[in-house]
Design a protein around this motif. Structure first.
Motif, PDB file in Angstrom:
ATOM      1  N   MET A 121       0.813  -1.207   0.000  1.00  0.00           N
ATOM      2  CA  MET A 121       0.000   0.000   0.000  1.00  0.00           C
ATOM      3  C   MET A 121       0.853   1.266   0.000  1.00  0.00           C
ATOM      4  O   MET A 121       0.583   2.207  -0.736  1.00  0.00           O
ATOM      5  N   TYR A 122       1.923   1.288   0.838  1.00  0.00           N
ATOM      6  CA  TYR A 122       2.687   2.542   0.836  1.00  0.00           C
ATOM      7  C   TYR A 122       3.484   2.719  -0.458  1.00  0.00           C
ATOM      8  O   TYR A 122       3.711   3.848  -0.889  1.00  0.00           O
ATOM      9  N   SER A 123       3.875   1.599  -1.099  1.00  0.00           N
ATOM     10  CA  SER A 123       4.564   1.730  -2.386  1.00  0.00           C
ATOM     11  C   SER A 123       3.610   2.313  -3.429  1.00  0.00           C
ATOM     12  O   SER A 123       4.003   3.164  -4.233  1.00  0.00           O
ATOM     13  N   ALA A 124       2.358   1.850  -3.414  1.00  0.00           N
ATOM     14  CA  ALA A 124       1.355   2.397  -4.340  1.00  0.00           C
ATOM     15  C   ALA A 124       1.170   3.888  -4.068  1.00  0.00           C
ATOM     16  O   ALA A 124       1.103   4.700  -4.995  1.00  0.00           O
ATOM     17  N   LYS A 125       1.123   4.242  -2.784  1.00  0.00           N
ATOM     18  CA  LYS A 125       0.962   5.649  -2.411  1.00  0.00           C
ATOM     19  C   LYS A 125       2.146   6.471  -2.909  1.00  0.00           C
ATOM     20  O   LYS A 125       1.974   7.517  -3.540  1.00  0.00           O
ATOM     21  N   GLN A 126       3.365   5.972  -2.642  1.00  0.00           N
ATOM     22  CA  GLN A 126       4.561   6.707  -3.060  1.00  0.00           C
ATOM     23  C   GLN A 126       4.594   6.869  -4.578  1.00  0.00           C
ATOM     24  O   GLN A 126       4.891   7.952  -5.090  1.00  0.00           O
ATOM     25  N   ALA A 127       4.259   5.780  -5.284  1.00  0.00           N
ATOM     26  CA  ALA A 127       4.263   5.835  -6.758  1.00  0.00           C
ATOM     27  C   ALA A 127       3.241   6.871  -7.236  1.00  0.00           C
ATOM     28  O   ALA A 127       3.528   7.663  -8.143  1.00  0.00           O
ATOM     29  N   GLY A 128       2.065   6.864  -6.614  1.00  0.00           N
ATOM     30  CA  GLY A 128       1.022   7.826  -6.975  1.00  0.00           C
ATOM     31  C   GLY A 128       1.450   9.258  -6.704  1.00  0.00           C
ATOM     32  O   GLY A 128       1.193  10.163  -7.513  1.00  0.00           O
ATOM     33  N   VAL A 129       2.141   9.477  -5.589  1.00  0.00           N
ATOM     34  CA  VAL A 129       2.607  10.821  -5.242  1.00  0.00           C
ATOM     35  C   VAL A 129       3.616  11.312  -6.288  1.00  0.00           C
ATOM     36  O   VAL A 129       3.555  12.464  -6.737  1.00  0.00           O
ATOM     37  N   VAL A 130       4.524  10.414  -6.703  1.00  0.00           N
ATOM     38  CA  VAL A 130       5.514  10.815  -7.715  1.00  0.00           C
ATOM     39  C   VAL A 130       4.795  11.253  -8.995  1.00  0.00           C
ATOM     40  O   VAL A 130       5.127  12.286  -9.587  1.00  0.00           O
ATOM     41  N   LYS A 131       3.761  10.476  -9.411  1.00  0.00           N
ATOM     42  CA  LYS A 131       3.021  10.833 -10.624  1.00  0.00           C
ATOM     43  C   LYS A 131       2.278  12.161 -10.465  1.00  0.00           C
ATOM     44  O   LYS A 131       2.146  12.921 -11.426  1.00  0.00           O
ATOM     45  N   ASP A 132       1.784  12.422  -9.243  1.00  0.00           N
ATOM     46  CA  ASP A 132       1.110  13.702  -8.988  1.00  0.00           C
ATOM     47  C   ASP A 132       2.104  14.860  -9.099  1.00  0.00           C
ATOM     48  O   ASP A 132       1.799  15.903  -9.663  1.00  0.00           O
ATOM     49  N   LEU A 133       3.300  14.653  -8.527  1.00  0.00           N
ATOM     50  CA  LEU A 133       4.300  15.725  -8.531  1.00  0.00           C
ATOM     51  C   LEU A 133       4.928  15.899  -9.913  1.00  0.00           C
ATOM     52  O   LEU A 133       5.190  17.015 -10.346  1.00  0.00           O
TER      53      LEU A 133
END
Lengths: 348, 193
Positions: A189-201
């Motif tokens: 879950m946190y890897s998915a979150k981190q990956a999503g944050v990178v795409k947002d940024l």
């Protein structure tokens, strides 16, 4: 507040000022008893303070912990003892006589407590055993907590924008040869979150997650994961990378796409290793001090009759028992507090 | 060929215009695929596919257009719809296969196996003449041209005895419309050369 609650002074010692410990202290205080919260660092809050965004709702973890810490500081039933460790404990008729030591001043003091909540949390394994991934060898290879710090920097416009980021799951976890056969539970879950944050940024960045199974067991978790893949366009590749190599100033991740059976490579600026969740080393010593037992990995074992109890008058919550997300740590903190309050109510 | 061994695919260089094309023209978002393989597990022809339906979706993601347009599976897919019927994400694989077949034909790719190409030709000529497929003549003609004289004999006889294999099939009523269809297809094929 009834007479039984106010009749006697009862104090619980809560060891660890992360979400589990804070929740336990708050609930014990609201139940009418005193709590002494011991934290070895110079501020309470624990791991959530280090995190950028959360799953499954993209919230700022510091917000919630911040509100809880405010409640903690306002509560007169709670004493917060920062930069403090528990040196020793001796059993008494109805609890323990503990010695606390201030690590900054070196001062020691003793205290009688009638119950103890262990909430010492978890940390990430040391990755030096994984020479093939090059943690601490290549500056671009970070463990997940270090990457959270990087995300915070990126969000403030600091540092160089990445063109490609690779996140590797199950580094340590589910690896018998390294002594961690268990699933660390929170990394998917946190890897998915981190990956999503990178795409947002950085919407233009290529973000690949290398996984061997996606374990999204929780309310809203699978939907969160699908959102990351379908809406934020993070790519998931099934396969455990074998090596991270330096290549022209970047990092080359080499793996097999096991779903199609071809060798693949991915050139990244940052490689994130989702390291296995392990207990803090001092957890074992504290468990021994208070008569609790630990499992082969150093996590606290629970009493057969209660998931929050580990010895007489000793309870535990959060990451010292096993890998937990913040929600579970809070629930377990509340469960341990319920045990403490029940004990105090019952036998005065 | 020394270029054939171990050339890892560079994922950071992967682009898939085909994926965008499929998203835009067909409105199918293949990112919803969970790679569970239920499509391939249920596929009636997966055992003879060089790339199973799940792999077809993955090849699209990987931008392997050349592989997709030349693959055998394109021509042995029956369009039976089992894959999409069972897909938990509702990915319309038969529609994608149709699109790929059209594209392959448009770009001049033909089935790699001559027998498969022959079968397509015979079937089309049958439809052109009658507006429908008449199984028995098609089967006979195909088996004779591929020199498999005894193939399907027992099955053919059994089907015939059950009345499942009429020797002649009538024409459809509106043959003129069928002719128009074929004429327009041929005109377009000629134009493309």
């Amino acid at each position: 507040m009834n007479e039984a609650m106010t009749g006697k002074e009862h104090t619980a010692l809560v060891i660890g000022g992360g979400p589990a410990g804070i929740e336990a202290a708050l609930k014990i205080a609201r139940g009418g008893y005193r709590a002494v919260l011991v934290e070895k660092e110079n501020e309470p809050g624990g791991i959530p303070l280090k995190l950028f965004s959360s799953f499954p709702r993209w919230e700022n973890p510091s917000d919630r912990i911040g509100w809880m810490v405010n409640d903690l500081k306002k509560n007169k039933q709670i004493e917060i003892s920062l930069e403090t460790t528990v040196e020793s404990a001796a059993g008494t008729d109805n609890g323990f006589n503990v010695t606390l030591k201030n690590t900054a001043t070196g001062d020691a003091r003793t205290l009688d407590v009638q119950a103890v909540v262990l909430a010492t949390g978890f940390r990430l394994m040391d990755l030096s055993a994984y020479g093939e991934y090059g943690h601490r060898i290549y500056p671009g290879v970070l463990n997940s907590l270090e990457f959270e710090e990087r995300l915070r920097e990126w969000s403030r416009g600091l540092g160089k924008a990445p063109q490609a980021v690779a996140l590797i799951q199950c580094v340590g976890s589910r690896d018998r040869s390294k002594g961690y056969p268990y699933c660390s539970k929170i990394c998917c879950m946190y890897s998915a979150k981190q990956a999503g944050v990178v795409k947002d940024l950085f919407p233009e960045a290529k973000v690949y997650v290398f996984y061997i199974d996606c374990r999204a067991a929780g309310k809203g978790y699978e939907e969160f994961l699908r959102e990351v893949i379908e809406k934020k366009h993070v790519r998931y590749v099934r396969g455990r990378p074998a090596k991270v190599l330096p290549e022209g100033g970047r990092l080359l991740v080499r793996a097999e796409d096991t779903l199609i059976g071809i060798p693949v490579e991915f050139a990244a600026d940052v490689v994130v290793l989702a390291a296995a969740v392990v207990p803090h080393p001092e957890t074992a010593a504290l468990a021994k001090m208070f008569g609790a037992s630990i499992d082969e990995y150093g996590f606290i074992d629970h009493d057969p009759r209660s998931h929050a109890k580990c010895a007489d008058r000793v309870f535990f919550a959060g990451g010292c028992g096993f890998a937990v997300d913040t929600e579970s740590a809070l629930s377990q903190g509340a469960a341990a507090a319920a045990e403490v309050i029940t004990l105090f109510n019952d036998n005065g | 060929m020394d270029t054939d061994f171990y050339i890892p695919m560079r994922l950071d260089e992967v682009e898939s215009p085909l994926q965008t094309e499929i998203q835009k023209t067909l409105g199918i978002d293949i990112e919803t695929c969970m790679e569970c393989g239920k499509c391939s597990g249920g596929c009636s022809n997966a055992h003879i596919f060089d790339f199973t339906p799940r792999k077809v979706i993955q090849l699209i993601r990987l931008g392997a257009e050349e592989t997709l347009l030349t693959m055998d599976a394109l021509w042995v897919c029956l369009s039976c719809q089992l894959c999409v019927d069972r897909c938990p994400s509702g990915v319309d694989i038969p529609r994608i296969m149709d699109y790929l077949r059209e594209k392959a034909h448009r770009e001049g790719y033909r089935p790699s196996r001559p027998a498969v190409a022959l079968f397509y030709e015979l079937m089309c000529s049958c439809v052109e003449r009658r507006g429908r497929v008449s199984e028995a003549p098609l089967m006979l003609r195909f088996n004779i041209l591929t020199r498999q004289y005894l193939k399907d004999l027992t099955l053919g006889i059994r089907m015939f005895l059950k009345g499942k294999l009429p020797l002649t099939a009538g024409k459809v009523k509106k043959m003129d419309e069928v002719r128009v269809l074929f004429a327009s297809w041929k005109r377009r094929s000629v134009k493309r050369g």
